[in-house]
Design an enzyme around this catalytic site. Sequence first.
Site, PDB file in Angstrom:
ATOM      1  CE  LYS A  13      -2.059  -1.172   3.874  1.00  0.00           C
ATOM      2  NZ  LYS A  13      -1.378  -2.448   4.144  1.00  0.00           N
ATOM      3  NE  ARG A  89      -4.436  -1.280   9.994  1.00  0.00           N
ATOM      4  CZ  ARG A  89      -3.410  -0.748   9.345  1.00  0.00           C
ATOM      5  NH1 ARG A  89      -3.453   0.483   8.925  1.00  0.00           N
ATOM      6  NH2 ARG A  89      -2.341  -1.466   9.113  1.00  0.00           N
ATOM      7  NE  ARG A 128       7.883  -2.176   6.068  1.00  0.00           N
ATOM      8  CZ  ARG A 128       6.569  -2.037   6.236  1.00  0.00           C
ATOM      9  NH1 ARG A 128       5.849  -1.445   5.315  1.00  0.00           N
ATOM     10  NH2 ARG A 128       5.993  -2.513   7.304  1.00  0.00           N
ATOM     11  NE  ARG A 161       6.442  -0.344  10.049  1.00  0.00           N
ATOM     12  CZ  ARG A 161       5.293  -0.278   9.375  1.00  0.00           C
ATOM     13  NH1 ARG A 161       5.204   0.428   8.264  1.00  0.00           N
ATOM     14  NH2 ARG A 161       4.241  -0.929   9.802  1.00  0.00           N
TER      15      ARG A 161
HETATM   16  P1  AP5 Z   1       4.905  -1.495   1.810  1.00  0.00           P
HETATM   17  O1  AP5 Z   1       4.508  -0.733   0.586  1.00  0.00           O
HETATM   18  O2  AP5 Z   1       5.661  -0.776   2.872  1.00  0.00           O
HETATM   19  O3  AP5 Z   1       3.637  -2.284   2.382  1.00  0.00           O
HETATM   20  P2  AP5 Z   1       2.350  -1.784   3.150  1.00  0.00           P
HETATM   21  O4  AP5 Z   1       1.172  -2.491   2.569  1.00  0.00           O
HETATM   22  O5  AP5 Z   1       2.300  -0.279   3.175  1.00  0.00           O
HETATM   23  O6  AP5 Z   1       2.679  -2.413   4.551  1.00  0.00           O
HETATM   24  P3  AP5 Z   1       2.606  -1.815   6.009  1.00  0.00           P
HETATM   25  O7  AP5 Z   1       3.332  -2.809   6.872  1.00  0.00           O
HETATM   26  O8  AP5 Z   1       3.117  -0.408   6.072  1.00  0.00           O
HETATM   27  O9  AP5 Z   1       1.101  -1.851   6.233  1.00  0.00           O
HETATM   28  P4  AP5 Z   1       0.416  -1.951   7.564  1.00  0.00           P
HETATM   29  O10 AP5 Z   1      -0.971  -1.717   7.098  1.00  0.00           O
HETATM   30  O11 AP5 Z   1       0.645  -3.167   8.350  1.00  0.00           O
HETATM   31  O12 AP5 Z   1       1.152  -0.830   8.424  1.00  0.00           O
HETATM   32  P5  AP5 Z   1       0.788   0.656   8.779  1.00  0.00           P
HETATM   33  O13 AP5 Z   1       2.040   1.432   8.745  1.00  0.00           O
HETATM   34  O14 AP5 Z   1      -0.398   1.153   8.043  1.00  0.00           O
HETATM   35  O15 AP5 Z   1       5.764  -2.742   1.299  1.00  0.00           O
HETATM   36  C1  AP5 Z   1       6.354  -3.657   2.200  1.00  0.00           C
HETATM   37  C2  AP5 Z   1       7.717  -4.110   1.658  1.00  0.00           C
HETATM   38  O16 AP5 Z   1       7.551  -4.856   0.453  1.00  0.00           O
HETATM   39  C3  AP5 Z   1       8.657  -2.966   1.299  1.00  0.00           C
HETATM   40  O17 AP5 Z   1       9.952  -3.325   1.671  1.00  0.00           O
HETATM   41  C4  AP5 Z   1       8.548  -2.813  -0.214  1.00  0.00           C
HETATM   42  O18 AP5 Z   1       9.762  -2.356  -0.783  1.00  0.00           O
HETATM   43  C5  AP5 Z   1       8.219  -4.226  -0.642  1.00  0.00           C
HETATM   44  N1  AP5 Z   1       7.245  -4.232  -1.729  1.00  0.00           N
HETATM   45  C6  AP5 Z   1       6.052  -3.579  -1.713  1.00  0.00           C
HETATM   46  N2  AP5 Z   1       5.377  -3.803  -2.836  1.00  0.00           N
HETATM   47  C7  AP5 Z   1       6.161  -4.630  -3.564  1.00  0.00           C
HETATM   48  C8  AP5 Z   1       5.995  -5.253  -4.836  1.00  0.00           C
HETATM   49  N3  AP5 Z   1       4.914  -5.064  -5.570  1.00  0.00           N
HETATM   50  N4  AP5 Z   1       6.946  -6.078  -5.291  1.00  0.00           N
HETATM   51  C9  AP5 Z   1       8.050  -6.281  -4.536  1.00  0.00           C
HETATM   52  N5  AP5 Z   1       8.293  -5.729  -3.327  1.00  0.00           N
HETATM   53  C10 AP5 Z   1       7.352  -4.921  -2.857  1.00  0.00           C
HETATM   54  O19 AP5 Z   1       0.298   0.482  10.310  1.00  0.00           O
HETATM   55  C11 AP5 Z   1       1.188   0.078  11.336  1.00  0.00           C
HETATM   56  C12 AP5 Z   1       0.420  -0.089  12.640  1.00  0.00           C
HETATM   57  O20 AP5 Z   1      -0.215   1.167  12.998  1.00  0.00           O
HETATM   58  C13 AP5 Z   1      -0.738  -1.090  12.608  1.00  0.00           C
HETATM   59  O21 AP5 Z   1      -0.301  -2.400  12.867  1.00  0.00           O
HETATM   60  C14 AP5 Z   1      -1.659  -0.532  13.727  1.00  0.00           C
HETATM   61  O22 AP5 Z   1      -1.192  -0.923  14.999  1.00  0.00           O
HETATM   62  C15 AP5 Z   1      -1.503   0.965  13.603  1.00  0.00           C
HETATM   63  N6  AP5 Z   1      -2.531   1.555  12.737  1.00  0.00           N
HETATM   64  C16 AP5 Z   1      -2.349   2.151  11.533  1.00  0.00           C
HETATM   65  N7  AP5 Z   1      -3.520   2.546  11.007  1.00  0.00           N
HETATM   66  C17 AP5 Z   1      -4.483   2.201  11.912  1.00  0.00           C
HETATM   67  C18 AP5 Z   1      -5.895   2.309  11.924  1.00  0.00           C
HETATM   68  N8  AP5 Z   1      -6.561   2.853  10.902  1.00  0.00           N
HETATM   69  N9  AP5 Z   1      -6.569   1.813  13.003  1.00  0.00           N
HETATM   70  C19 AP5 Z   1      -5.907   1.261  14.034  1.00  0.00           C
HETATM   71  N10 AP5 Z   1      -4.574   1.112  14.081  1.00  0.00           N
HETATM   72  C20 AP5 Z   1      -3.859   1.566  13.018  1.00  0.00           C
END
Ligand code: AP5
Length: 222
Positions: A13, A89, A128, A161
């Site tokens: 994402k 979410r 990552r 992270r």
């Molecule tokens: P990346 O693009 O970073 O993946 P992502 O889907 O953004 O993954 P996240 O881990 O950031 O999502 P998340 O939803 O768990 O975390 P968030 O920060 O929102 O890609 C990942 C890796 O793969 C990278 O190294 C990239 O280079 C590689 N890659 C990507 N696409 C690729 C491709 N097509 N091909 C090859 N390689 C690829 O949230 C973190 C925490 O915050 C949550 O766990 C929760 O505790 C809290 N939080 C956030 N939002 C909320 C909410 N709305 N409600 C409650 N808690 C929340």
Amino acid sequence: MKLVLLGPPGAGKGTLAALLHKSLKVLHISTGDILREEIKNNTPIGIEAKSYIDKGALVPDELVIKLIENRLTSNKEFSNGYLLDGFPRTRKQAENLDEILKKIGQPFDCAVYMDSSLPLIIKRLSGRRVCRNCGATYHITNRPSKKDGICDQCSGELYQRPDDNEETIRNRMDVYLQSTRPIVDYYKAQGKLMQVDGNKESEELHDLLLKTFDAERKSYKY
Ligand code: AP5
């Protein structure tokens, strides 16, 4: 375009959002990034959020909804649209989002759902690396930085992270399946869902989305 990005952790994402932000010039709002910034600044919100994020649990709805409401109501930079990444979410967040967007007269056009498989998610997240300074994302094998441990864009230090370890990734995946995956059906029922294959390369997905949006725009849907 006004978009919501949905999908499991590691579906790509954030990577896709960065590409769309650049090409569509839309406002990118990531709840994960906002919360990590609060943690970095050691604010009361950050201190509370850290205890949930470190376990792979969701931060309470009330806190995240308030953060998003503040961002959306205080920001007038909607001329090119917005991109919500990591929000909503839960069903409660989705319902509150509908209300907030109705209130500000900015309903979203489409929820892009990126699906991906667990083995790939573990591989992507455990490799990552993120820039401590500008937040750019790399992968030790898929998208390595030119210099080991150094950001290509700003020369900042790359770090892993704390929630990107295998045990926490599995918890995040369980939480996703239980709380977030049902939103896919919620948006499907509203006729707002577009499903794409999160296993594909981000650049390929980006080009596919731009072509689809363009075709939709030409048929006056957006
Ligand atoms: P990346 O693009 O970073 O993946 P992502 O889907 O953004 O993954 P996240 O881990 O950031 O999502 P998340 O939803 O768990 O975390 P968030 O920060 O929102 O890609 C990942 C890796 O793969 C990278 O190294 C990239 O280079 C590689 N890659 C990507 N696409 C690729 C491709 N097509 N091909 C090859 N390689 C690829 O949230 C973190 C925490 O915050 C949550 O766990 C929760 O505790 C809290 N939080 C956030 N939002 C909320 C909410 N709305 N409600 C409650 N808690 C929340």
